[in-house]
Scaffold this active site. Structure first.
Site, PDB file in Angstrom:
ATOM      1  N   ARG A 111       0.103   7.687 -11.700  1.00  0.00           N
ATOM      2  CA  ARG A 111       0.752   7.211 -13.162  1.00  0.00           C
ATOM      3  C   ARG A 111       0.422   7.937 -14.347  1.00  0.00           C
ATOM      4  NH1 ARG A 111      -0.632   0.930 -11.667  1.00  0.00           N
ATOM      5  NH2 ARG A 111       1.191   0.763 -10.056  1.00  0.00           N
ATOM      6  N   CYS A 148       2.050  -4.109 -12.446  1.00  0.00           N
ATOM      7  CA  CYS A 148       3.021  -5.094 -12.533  1.00  0.00           C
ATOM      8  C   CYS A 148       2.562  -6.107 -13.669  1.00  0.00           C
ATOM      9  CB  CYS A 148       2.914  -5.872 -11.117  1.00  0.00           C
ATOM     10  SG  CYS A 148       1.301  -6.237 -10.503  1.00  0.00           S
ATOM     11  N   GLN A 175      -2.176 -14.003 -13.109  1.00  0.00           N
ATOM     12  CA  GLN A 175      -1.384 -13.032 -11.983  1.00  0.00           C
ATOM     13  C   GLN A 175      -1.243 -13.930 -10.690  1.00  0.00           C
ATOM     14  OE1 GLN A 175      -3.392  -9.311 -14.333  1.00  0.00           O
ATOM     15  NE2 GLN A 175      -2.424  -8.947 -12.389  1.00  0.00           N
ATOM     16  N   HIS A 241       3.539 -13.196 -12.804  1.00  0.00           N
ATOM     17  CA  HIS A 241       2.391 -13.064 -13.531  1.00  0.00           C
ATOM     18  C   HIS A 241       2.936 -13.710 -14.983  1.00  0.00           C
ATOM     19  CE1 HIS A 241       0.954 -10.715 -10.447  1.00  0.00           C
ATOM     20  NE2 HIS A 241       0.920  -9.505 -10.823  1.00  0.00           N
ATOM     21  N   THR A 327       6.604  -8.759  -7.958  1.00  0.00           N
ATOM     22  CA  THR A 327       7.075  -7.863  -6.741  1.00  0.00           C
ATOM     23  C   THR A 327       8.538  -7.314  -6.934  1.00  0.00           C
ATOM     24  OG1 THR A 327       7.924  -9.547  -5.529  1.00  0.00           O
ATOM     25  CG2 THR A 327       5.627  -8.925  -5.189  1.00  0.00           C
TER      26      THR A 327
HETATM   27  P1  NAP Z   1       0.160  -4.335   0.948  1.00  0.00           P
HETATM   28  O1  NAP Z   1       0.653  -5.569   1.158  1.00  0.00           O
HETATM   29  O2  NAP Z   1      -1.242  -4.243   1.396  1.00  0.00           O
HETATM   30  O3  NAP Z   1       0.985  -3.110   1.878  1.00  0.00           O
HETATM   31  C1  NAP Z   1       0.195  -1.882   2.075  1.00  0.00           C
HETATM   32  C2  NAP Z   1       1.330  -0.769   2.727  1.00  0.00           C
HETATM   33  O4  NAP Z   1       0.686   0.271   3.026  1.00  0.00           O
HETATM   34  C3  NAP Z   1       1.680  -1.401   4.229  1.00  0.00           C
HETATM   35  O5  NAP Z   1       2.852  -1.192   4.418  1.00  0.00           O
HETATM   36  C4  NAP Z   1       0.601  -0.639   5.199  1.00  0.00           C
HETATM   37  O6  NAP Z   1       1.322  -0.242   6.401  1.00  0.00           O
HETATM   38  C5  NAP Z   1       0.697   0.800   4.168  1.00  0.00           C
HETATM   39  N1  NAP Z   1      -0.528   1.556   4.853  1.00  0.00           N
HETATM   40  C6  NAP Z   1      -1.721   1.105   4.690  1.00  0.00           C
HETATM   41  N2  NAP Z   1      -2.514   1.991   5.048  1.00  0.00           N
HETATM   42  C7  NAP Z   1      -1.712   3.106   5.441  1.00  0.00           C
HETATM   43  C8  NAP Z   1      -1.931   4.392   5.940  1.00  0.00           C
HETATM   44  N3  NAP Z   1      -3.117   5.002   6.229  1.00  0.00           N
HETATM   45  N4  NAP Z   1      -0.606   5.420   6.157  1.00  0.00           N
HETATM   46  C9  NAP Z   1       0.460   4.908   5.921  1.00  0.00           C
HETATM   47  N5  NAP Z   1       0.618   3.445   5.381  1.00  0.00           N
HETATM   48  C10 NAP Z   1      -0.583   2.673   5.074  1.00  0.00           C
HETATM   49  O7  NAP Z   1       0.103  -3.901  -0.383  1.00  0.00           O
HETATM   50  P2  NAP Z   1       1.599  -4.161  -1.686  1.00  0.00           P
HETATM   51  O8  NAP Z   1       0.978  -5.319  -2.474  1.00  0.00           O
HETATM   52  O9  NAP Z   1       2.800  -3.993  -0.929  1.00  0.00           O
HETATM   53  O10 NAP Z   1       1.033  -2.929  -2.690  1.00  0.00           O
HETATM   54  C11 NAP Z   1       1.680  -1.646  -2.373  1.00  0.00           C
HETATM   55  C12 NAP Z   1       1.195  -0.515  -3.160  1.00  0.00           C
HETATM   56  O11 NAP Z   1       2.194  -1.166  -4.565  1.00  0.00           O
HETATM   57  C13 NAP Z   1      -0.113  -0.595  -3.844  1.00  0.00           C
HETATM   58  O12 NAP Z   1      -0.484   0.660  -4.268  1.00  0.00           O
HETATM   59  C14 NAP Z   1      -0.092  -1.519  -5.013  1.00  0.00           C
HETATM   60  O13 NAP Z   1      -1.294  -1.197  -6.015  1.00  0.00           O
HETATM   61  C15 NAP Z   1       1.151  -1.410  -5.717  1.00  0.00           C
HETATM   62  N6  NAP Z   1       1.550  -2.490  -6.390  1.00  0.00           N
HETATM   63  C16 NAP Z   1       1.794  -3.738  -5.889  1.00  0.00           C
HETATM   64  C17 NAP Z   1       2.229  -4.913  -6.724  1.00  0.00           C
HETATM   65  C18 NAP Z   1       2.595  -6.165  -6.300  1.00  0.00           C
HETATM   66  O14 NAP Z   1       2.852  -7.037  -6.912  1.00  0.00           O
HETATM   67  N7  NAP Z   1       2.157  -6.529  -4.909  1.00  0.00           N
HETATM   68  C19 NAP Z   1       2.897  -4.366  -7.854  1.00  0.00           C
HETATM   69  C20 NAP Z   1       2.810  -3.319  -8.440  1.00  0.00           C
HETATM   70  C21 NAP Z   1       2.251  -2.296  -7.731  1.00  0.00           C
HETATM   71  P3  NAP Z   1       0.435  -1.347   7.776  1.00  0.00           P
HETATM   72  O15 NAP Z   1       1.133  -2.641   7.526  1.00  0.00           O
HETATM   73  O16 NAP Z   1       1.010  -0.400   8.896  1.00  0.00           O
HETATM   74  O17 NAP Z   1      -1.002  -1.439   7.549  1.00  0.00           O
END
Ligand code: NAP
Length: 363
Positions: A111, A148, A175, A241, A327
């Site tokens: 970013r 977010c 949040q 949030h 999200t």
């Molecule tokens: P999450 O639910 O923990 O999902 C993580 C994803 O990454 C899963 O699909 C996981 O796959 C995959 N992953 C983990 N290790 C991996 C590897 N070694 N190789 C390939 N894929 C891998 O996290 P999330 O909340 O969706 O967030 C995802 C990203 O968006 C993060 O960087 C977070 O900071 C950002 N973000 C999140 C939000 C929010 O509101 N949640 C908002 C803005 C930004 P598996 O299921 O196979 O483990």
């Protein structure tokens, strides 16, 4: 007029953000999901078996039966959205860009990189031209969207910066749990409780807005000159949030002028016809009990930002409440809108359209 048609891959398709991508893209008029990628834990399984689906609607049938693949840069698609865990996103997104894939990312890793746009289409659409400073071959590049909570704050600040100039900001967030992904915060830590710490969050909220509200000059961004103090808390809410914001302006400004600035905001990309752009960026509430996460999150499909309780601040000048869908607008929806903007600006196209020249198609 013929609609654009691009094939997309989702990196991190099984996560909280990845699932939101699936939901939003399965009915998208321009983008078709052709690859679902996640970790080795999920690779080789059908999506419906690999995912812990947390959406309130069923997994689209055509997606549930697709095989999840490993996140390697050999996917059958024109570009990728990334909802990868930040622990792996840096390395994986870099490899995709290097291999010629445009990467539209949610992760924090790139970013604040000088050459990488940190983009909110209604706020800083011109910053996309930083793509031209990236030196990947065969059309690869990386574009990011903000944290977010940052996204709600920055949307609210844009009309105020433009109309009055903003000097200082104090923001306290509440949040939602979905902001920490799946499975997220342990239930014993958060049920009936508030956790007054989210690692890295306050730093992101203090720095990302300065890039987003900065001015682009000669291919470089001069950061906005605003001091931001953030306090971030995790609360037992599923989505949304809520942020309590106080602002000091460069001039004398009262609550009514602030209210008018929100209502009078005109999106610079309103004429582009992007499918995910909300009709109005702001929903402004006069009822002093609003906005609330459970009741006011889904306006314009979760892409609008809700504002309420605009009033004088006894310490700074004016204070108000911001509510953002973390999200949707704060992650997957924001990234989809970024991709739509890049299509419109000519930075994103079907790979066959720019493969022959070996370079990125630009405006
Ligand atoms: P999450 O639910 O923990 O999902 C993580 C994803 O990454 C899963 O699909 C996981 O796959 C995959 N992953 C983990 N290790 C991996 C590897 N070694 N190789 C390939 N894929 C891998 O996290 P999330 O909340 O969706 O967030 C995802 C990203 O968006 C993060 O960087 C977070 O900071 C950002 N973000 C999140 C939000 C929010 O509101 N949640 C908002 C803005 C930004 P598996 O299921 O196979 O483990």
């Amino acid at each position: 007029m013929q609609l654009p048609h691009l094939r997309v891959g989702i990196l991190g398709a099984t996560g909280a953000v990845g699932q939101k991508f699936v939901e939003l893209l399965s009915t998208h008029p321009w983008f078709e999901i052709t690859a679902l990628a996640a970790s080795e834990r999920s690779a080789g399984r059908l999506y419906g078996d690999a995912v812990n689906w947390i959406g309130s609607t069923a997994i689209p049938d055509e997606i549930a039966g697709q095989e999840v693949v490993a996140a390697r840069p050999d996917l059958n698609c024109d570009f990728v959205f990334s909802g990868l865990a930040a622990t792996v996103a840096g390395d994986v997104e870099w490899k995709f860009a290097e291999a010629g894939y445009p990467v539209i990312s949610n992760a924090r890793n790139f970013r604040m990189h000088d050459d990488v746009p940190l983009l909110i289409p209604e706020i800083n659409p011109d910053h996309s031209s930083l793509i031209e400073r990236q030196s990947w071959q065969r059309g690869g590049f990386i574009v990011t969207n903000p944290n977010c909570s940052t996204i709600g704050l920055v949307c609210a600040l844009r009309p105020l910066v433009d109309a009055f100039g903003v000097r200082d900001v104090q923001v306290t967030t509440m949040q939602a749990l979905s902001g920490s992904g799946y499975p997220g915060v342990p239930s014993l830590d958060v049920l009936g409780n508030v956790v007054p710490f989210i690692r890295g969050e306050e730093e992101k909220m203090a720095t990302e807005p300065l890039k987003l509200l900065g001015t682009l000059d000669d291919g470089r961004i001069s950061p906005a000159d605003i001091t931001i103090s953030a306090q971030c808390n995790r609360v037992p809410v599923l989505d949304g949030h809520l942020e309590c914001v106080s602002v000091r302006f460069d001039q004398t400004v009262g609550p009514e002028a602030v209210r008018k600035a929100f209502l009078g905001f005109r999106s610079p990309i309103a004429s582009y016809g992007l499918p995910s752009e909300p009709e109005a960026l702001f929903c402004v509430y006069d009822d002093e009990r609003f906005p609330q996460p459970r009741r006011h999150l889904e306006h314009h499909g979760g892409m609008a930002v809700a504002i309420g309780r605009i009033r004088s601040c006894e310490v700074l000048d004016v204070k108000f409440i911001v509510l953002v869908h973390n999200t949707v607008r704060g992650a997957a929806g924001g990234a989809v809108l970024n991709a739509e903007l890049l299509v419109k600006q000519g930075y994103l196209a079907a790979r066959s359209e720019h493969a022959s020249s070996g370079v990125l198609a630009v405006i």
